[in-house]
Motif scaffolding. Structure first.
Motif, mmCIF file in Angstrom:
data_model
loop_
_atom_site.group_PDB
_atom_site.id
_atom_site.type_symbol
_atom_site.label_atom_id
_atom_site.label_comp_id
_atom_site.label_asym_id
_atom_site.label_seq_id
_atom_site.Cartn_x
_atom_site.Cartn_y
_atom_site.Cartn_z
ATOM 1 N N ARG A 5 0.914 -1.241 -0.056
ATOM 2 C CA ARG A 5 0.181 0.281 -0.051
ATOM 3 C C ARG A 5 1.312 0.957 -0.193
ATOM 4 N N LEU A 6 1.104 2.300 -0.838
ATOM 5 C CA LEU A 6 1.736 3.031 -0.704
ATOM 6 C C LEU A 6 0.487 4.281 -0.991
ATOM 7 N N ILE A 7 1.123 5.201 0.127
ATOM 8 C CA ILE A 7 0.634 6.518 0.763
ATOM 9 C C ILE A 7 1.658 7.560 0.421
ATOM 10 N N TYR A 8 1.008 8.796 -0.055
ATOM 11 C CA TYR A 8 2.032 9.772 -0.954
ATOM 12 C C TYR A 8 1.622 11.208 -0.123
ATOM 13 N N TYR A 9 2.866 11.825 0.039
ATOM 14 C CA TYR A 9 2.276 12.944 0.872
ATOM 15 C C TYR A 9 3.179 14.134 0.446
ATOM 16 N N ASP A 10 2.612 15.230 -1.007
ATOM 17 C CA ASP A 10 3.270 16.568 -1.211
ATOM 18 C C ASP A 10 4.306 16.848 0.257
ATOM 19 N N GLU A 11 3.889 16.801 1.144
ATOM 20 C CA GLU A 11 5.042 17.616 2.497
ATOM 21 C C GLU A 11 4.953 17.112 3.218
ATOM 22 N N ILE A 12 5.540 16.033 4.399
ATOM 23 C CA ILE A 12 5.487 15.713 5.833
ATOM 24 C C ILE A 12 6.777 16.384 6.574
ATOM 25 N N ASP A 13 6.752 16.263 7.755
ATOM 26 C CA ASP A 13 8.376 16.241 8.589
ATOM 27 C C ASP A 13 9.064 15.356 8.190
ATOM 28 N N SER A 14 8.916 14.010 7.983
ATOM 29 C CA SER A 14 9.518 12.886 8.214
ATOM 30 C C SER A 14 8.843 11.509 8.286
ATOM 31 N N THR A 15 9.061 11.030 6.941
ATOM 32 C CA THR A 15 8.206 9.969 6.679
ATOM 33 C C THR A 15 8.491 8.197 7.934
ATOM 34 N N ASN A 16 9.367 8.730 8.652
ATOM 35 C CA ASN A 16 9.450 7.160 9.664
ATOM 36 C C ASN A 16 8.512 7.890 10.675
ATOM 37 N N GLU A 17 8.446 9.126 10.679
ATOM 38 C CA GLU A 17 7.656 9.832 12.045
ATOM 39 C C GLU A 17 6.332 9.690 11.335
ATOM 40 N N GLU A 18 5.639 9.869 10.175
ATOM 41 C CA GLU A 18 4.734 9.651 9.957
ATOM 42 C C GLU A 18 3.984 7.856 10.048
ATOM 43 N N LEU A 19 5.177 7.099 9.540
ATOM 44 C CA LEU A 19 4.826 5.495 10.711
ATOM 45 C C LEU A 19 4.509 5.369 12.036
ATOM 46 N N LYS A 20 5.060 5.922 12.338
ATOM 47 C CA LYS A 20 5.078 5.879 14.109
ATOM 48 C C LYS A 20 4.054 6.358 14.443
ATOM 49 N N ARG A 21 3.477 7.738 14.269
ATOM 50 C CA ARG A 21 2.210 7.846 14.331
ATOM 51 C C ARG A 21 1.162 7.262 14.373
ATOM 52 N N ASN A 22 1.497 6.418 13.369
ATOM 53 C CA ASN A 22 0.193 5.311 12.149
ATOM 54 C C ASN A 22 0.510 4.379 12.342
ATOM 55 N N ILE A 23 1.271 3.222 13.487
ATOM 56 C CA ILE A 23 2.035 1.924 13.505
ATOM 57 C C ILE A 23 0.712 0.786 13.232
ATOM 58 N N ASN A 24 -0.132 1.840 14.537
ATOM 59 C CA ASN A 24 -1.072 0.552 15.286
ATOM 60 C C ASN A 24 -2.158 1.277 13.532
ATOM 61 N N ASN A 25 -2.776 1.305 12.491
ATOM 62 C CA ASN A 25 -3.411 0.720 11.743
ATOM 63 C C ASN A 25 -2.596 1.030 10.344
ATOM 64 N N PHE A 26 -1.413 1.023 10.183
ATOM 65 C CA PHE A 26 -0.685 0.639 8.826
ATOM 66 C C PHE A 26 -0.440 -1.062 9.431
ATOM 67 N N GLU A 27 -0.896 -1.960 7.914
ATOM 68 C CA GLU A 27 -0.163 -3.330 7.664
ATOM 69 C C GLU A 27 1.418 -2.725 6.957
ATOM 70 N N GLU A 28 2.182 -4.084 7.054
ATOM 71 C CA GLU A 28 3.538 -4.451 6.602
ATOM 72 C C GLU A 28 3.056 -3.879 5.215
ATOM 73 N N PHE A 29 4.801 -3.606 4.713
ATOM 74 C CA PHE A 29 4.654 -3.513 3.713
ATOM 75 C C PHE A 29 3.692 -1.736 2.583
ATOM 76 N N THR A 30 3.448 -1.642 4.506
ATOM 77 C CA THR A 30 2.626 0.317 3.470
ATOM 78 C C THR A 30 4.038 1.305 3.638
ATOM 79 N N VAL A 31 3.641 1.466 2.526
ATOM 80 C CA VAL A 31 5.252 2.729 1.684
ATOM 81 C C VAL A 31 4.536 3.673 2.192
#
Ligand code: BTN
Length: 241
Positions: A5-31
């Protein structure tokens, strides 16, 4: 190939941080892919240069079923997947893995990888310099990009797609044998930056010195007869050299 699953942002603070914030909602191989990072993070709290529209900045989640003690080889597997793509695009130049997982072209850094363990999951963030031609002074290691090395512009999405395919294949093998597979380890040791050189490894407030002998099957650096599991490698320059 496992579905992605690919999620695209025009702008974000950090893609690592965005994954951490959503760690419980996203499945393996969410990019998470971003066109611009306002707070791109490198290892050891360094900044990662992330100008708009130029390079690849992405992170993905892995939910490894294998025990944590076998995971130390994973950053090396990620780095190896990047190395294999770059070899397809950048011909006639030596491409190396710098332990633990930087990718170097000749002597310049082209890619950095930040692997974080968070709430029992693995977050792997990759910054690959694709089309940047100018870099600010803060970046260590004399940065380069695919464009600077080849003179051509590259489509970032195509590179991302090839990476995900290659990585999934190597990751499957890695999970099966629970170590870096022998053929991959052989190639990595052949393409290891600063092999047989005297180096200094910095780790928090301590350091070790020695000659790099290679990487072992769990991804540890062999420094003389010691095994090193974390740290930053610096070349020791002898006087007169
Ligand atoms: C390093 O070499 O220090 C690691 C750099 C990692 C940068 C990437 S860019 C995408 C992801 N998001 C971040 O904030 N950092 C990683």
């Amino acid at each position: 190939m496992k579905s992605i699953r690919l999620i695209y942002y025009d702008e974000i603070d950090s893609t690592n941080e965005e994954l951490k914030r959503n760690i419980n909602n996203f499945e393996e191989f969410t990019v998470i892919l971003a066109d611009f990072q306002s707070k791109g993070k490198g290892r050891n709290n360094r900044e990662w240069f992330s100008p708009k529209g130029e390079n690849l900045y992405f992170s993905f989640i892995l939910e490894s079923k294998i025990e944590i003690k076998y995971l130390s080889g994973l950053p090396i597997i990620i780095g190896f997947s990047i190395l294999k793509i770059l070899e397809e695009f950048i011909k006639n130049k030596k491409i190396y893995i710098k332990w633990p997982n930087d990718i170097i072209v000749e002597s310049k850094k082209i890619c950095g990888i930040l692997v974080e363990y968070y709430k029992n999951k693995i977050i792997a963030g990759i910054g690959l310099n694709v089309n940047s031609e100018n870099f600010p002074n803060f970046q260590e290691n004399n940065p380069t990009s695919v464009k600077l090395e080849t003179g051509k512009d590259f489509d970032r999405l195509i590179i991302l797609k090839i990476f995900l395919k290659k990585f999934q294949k190597f990751y499957l093998e890695f999970q099966k044998v629970k170590k870096i597979p022998d053929n991959i380890l052989l190639e990595i040791n052949d393409k290891l930056f600063l092999k047989n050189e005297d180096v200094l490894i910095e780790f928090h407030n301590s350091f070790e010195t020695g000659k790099i002998q290679g990487i072992n099957e769990v991804g540890a650096l062999i420094l003389d007869n010691k095994l090193i599991y974390a740290g930053d490698v610096k070349k020791i320059r002898r006087r007169g050299k």
